[in-house]
Design an enzyme around this catalytic site. Sequence first.
Site, short mmCIF file in Angstrom:
data_model
loop_
_atom_site.label_atom_id
_atom_site.label_comp_id
_atom_site.label_asym_id
_atom_site.label_seq_id
_atom_site.Cartn_x
_atom_site.Cartn_y
_atom_site.Cartn_z
N CYS A 70 -4.21 0.87 -2.61
CA CYS A 70 -3.93 -0.37 -1.82
C CYS A 70 -2.91 -1.28 -2.49
O CYS A 70 -2.64 -0.93 -3.49
CB CYS A 70 -5.43 -1.10 -2.02
SG CYS A 70 -6.56 -0.69 -0.90
N ASN A 92 0.77 -1.21 -0.08
CA ASN A 92 0.05 -0.07 0.25
C ASN A 92 0.92 1.25 -0.03
O ASN A 92 1.93 1.20 0.52
CB ASN A 92 -1.08 -0.01 1.29
CG ASN A 92 -0.30 -0.27 2.59
OD1 ASN A 92 0.54 -0.80 2.64
ND2 ASN A 92 -1.15 0.29 3.35
N CYS A 127 -10.01 -5.17 -0.15
CA CYS A 127 -11.45 -4.18 0.00
C CYS A 127 -12.35 -4.35 -1.14
O CYS A 127 -11.87 -4.88 -2.35
CB CYS A 127 -10.77 -2.86 0.34
SG CYS A 127 -10.18 -1.97 -1.13
N CYS A 166 -10.67 -3.08 -4.57
CA CYS A 166 -9.71 -4.07 -4.84
C CYS A 166 -10.32 -5.33 -5.44
O CYS A 166 -9.62 -5.94 -6.48
CB CYS A 166 -8.57 -4.47 -3.90
SG CYS A 166 -7.59 -3.19 -3.46
N GLU A 203 -3.05 -4.40 -3.45
CA GLU A 203 -3.75 -5.22 -4.47
C GLU A 203 -3.49 -4.36 -5.83
O GLU A 203 -3.15 -4.65 -6.95
CB GLU A 203 -4.78 -5.68 -4.38
CG GLU A 203 -4.92 -6.70 -3.02
CD GLU A 203 -5.48 -5.98 -1.79
OE1 GLU A 203 -4.96 -4.83 -1.71
OE2 GLU A 203 -6.25 -6.40 -1.15
N GLU A 257 0.30 5.21 0.65
CA GLU A 257 -0.57 6.24 1.04
C GLU A 257 -0.05 7.70 0.82
O GLU A 257 0.89 7.71 0.36
CB GLU A 257 -0.72 6.04 2.72
CG GLU A 257 -1.38 4.78 2.89
CD GLU A 257 -1.81 4.69 4.52
OE1 GLU A 257 -1.18 5.54 5.45
OE2 GLU A 257 -2.57 3.72 5.02
N1 THU Z 1 -5.42 -1.61 2.43
C1 THU Z 1 -5.04 -2.35 1.33
O1 THU Z 1 -3.86 -2.02 0.81
N2 THU Z 1 -5.59 -3.14 0.47
C2 THU Z 1 -6.94 -3.68 1.17
O2 THU Z 1 -7.73 -4.63 0.56
C3 THU Z 1 -7.21 -2.97 2.42
C4 THU Z 1 -6.76 -1.84 2.85
C5 THU Z 1 -4.61 -0.60 2.93
C6 THU Z 1 -5.30 0.82 2.62
C7 THU Z 1 -4.74 1.54 3.47
O3 THU Z 1 -3.32 2.25 3.01
C8 THU Z 1 -4.51 0.72 4.85
O4 THU Z 1 -4.67 -0.55 4.28
C9 THU Z 1 -5.52 1.07 5.85
O5 THU Z 1 -6.97 1.15 5.29
#
Ligand code: THU
Length: 152
Positions: free
Chosen positions: A60, A49, A102, A105, A62, A51
């Site tokens: 994210c 991830n 999520c 994704c 994925e 940010e």
């Molecule tokens: N996140 C992912 O990288 N993949 C997911 O499927 C769920 C959430 C990340 C997004 C954010 O940077 C952190 O997890 C908290 O939500």
Amino acid sequence: MTPADTNIDPAPLLAAARAAARHAHAPYSRFSVGAAVLLTDGQVVTGANFENASYGLSLCAETVAIAHLSGLGRLRDVVAVAVVGGTQIDGVARGADPIRPCGRCRQVLNEAAGMGHRDIAVFCSGIEGGAIERHRLSDLLPHAFGPADLGL
Ligand code: THU
């Protein structure tokens, strides 16, 4: 649509996802996520991830991995994906509870699955180990919106 192969050994893919999670840029949520995608020829492509200070722009793990596949011209070749995540404590991601992709994704993965006419196996586990879940993307995202809805 070729069925998902949920019998693939998830261990190497989960190990790659855990290694990728070390590259997470997650100073805001302090939640590191790693994803590893297995391709038809055995190649593994990872993502973490990424940010952003403008929180809503965060990507994210994925989606980062799938974007990498786009650059490699391999979107059609996705067989399986492994996802792990955990909360950073003293700079190290902790936790043995599985996380699942999520909703966004799942939709992104579904586009690649459609391009390859292949359902995708999704392995979920904790960043520090623990139980391994084996899913099919079609179970995680039933009744998906896709190209057929656009008449394509
Ligand atoms: N996140 C992912 O990288 N993949 C997911 O499927 C769920 C959430 C990340 C997004 C954010 O940077 C952190 O997890 C908290 O939500």
